[in-house]
Scaffold this motif. Structure first.
Motif: not given
Length: 231
Positions: A23, A92, A94, A121, A126
């Protein structure tokens, strides 16, 4: 009754393909130096038979070294130097990071993911079910290292459990190194895949674990259940 894998599940000799998914969102700014130091120390623990790639994610994805590189000293030094030049920023995503880590895998080699993140996320997909569905299609272990208190722990823990990995909090480079070594030990031996156990003619209670899952590693796992004769 206890069922365990036989002792002919030997040590993997061909090495493991490791995807390090890191990250680099803006919230990692105060933690990124710790992350880099831990990862650099972890790189030194690879075996020459292993291969490694580093995937960075924030709003999107950057593959630091393209495909997998053999874990020799020259390549590991190259990756460490590239990590030193990274600056965290952005959101973010993810899902983008995970999709990249599940792509271009070699079916003939053991594969595993180190995911290090501190955030929720908040960019792209998400939904937890979408992550679990994606992982279910791959024969891979996910080990998640959580930095800080803001992460979506239910999502990260569910993802790791679905792949028979683990999710754990880390706070310093020693923590990261120790957990990376623990993760490596989980994929050092062969494992039974897609195990199915059926019982006929008897009543069965208290099966442990409740869900056998796709992996039964040797020597760590066993299936235990008391059997009660019917009639």
């Amino acid at each position: 009754m206890t069922l365990t894998p036989n002792d002919d599940l030997g040590k993997i000799q061909t090495g493991t393909d490791w995807s390090l998914v890191l990250d680099i969102s803006g919230s990692m700014s105060g933690k990124f130096h710790t992350l880099v130091e831990g990862v650099k120390r972890g790189l030194e623990k690879f075996n020459p038979q292993d291969r490694v790639r580093i995937i960075l994610f924030n709003n999107g994805v950057v593959k630091l070294n393209g495909g997998f590189l053999q874990a020799n000293q020259a390549n590991l030094t190259l990756l460490a130097n590239k990590l030193d030049k990274v600056s965290p920023n952005g959101g973010t995503n993810l899902m983008a990071g995970m999709r990249a880590s599940l792509s271009d895998l070699d079916a003939d080699r053991t594969s595993a993911i180190w995911l290090v993140t501190d955030g929720v996320a908040n960019v792209g997909e998400t939904n937890q079910k979408s992550f679990l569905k994606m992982l279910d299609k791959k024969d891979i272990r996910l080990f998640t290292f959580i930095m800080g208190n803001g992460a979506n722990r239910p999502l990260l823990q569910a993802m790791s459990k679905a792949s028979n990995g683990f999710a754990i909090s880390v706070s310093n480079s020693d923590d990261i190194l120790g957990q990376l070594e623990k993760a490596a030990s989980k994929v050092s031996h062969e494992a039974l895949r897609d195990v199915k156990v059926e019982f006929n003619g008897i009543e069965v209670t208290d099966i442990q674990p409740n869900s056998i899952g796709r992996f039964i590693p040797w020597p760590a796992a066993a299936i235990v259940c008391p059997l009660l004769a019917s009639g």
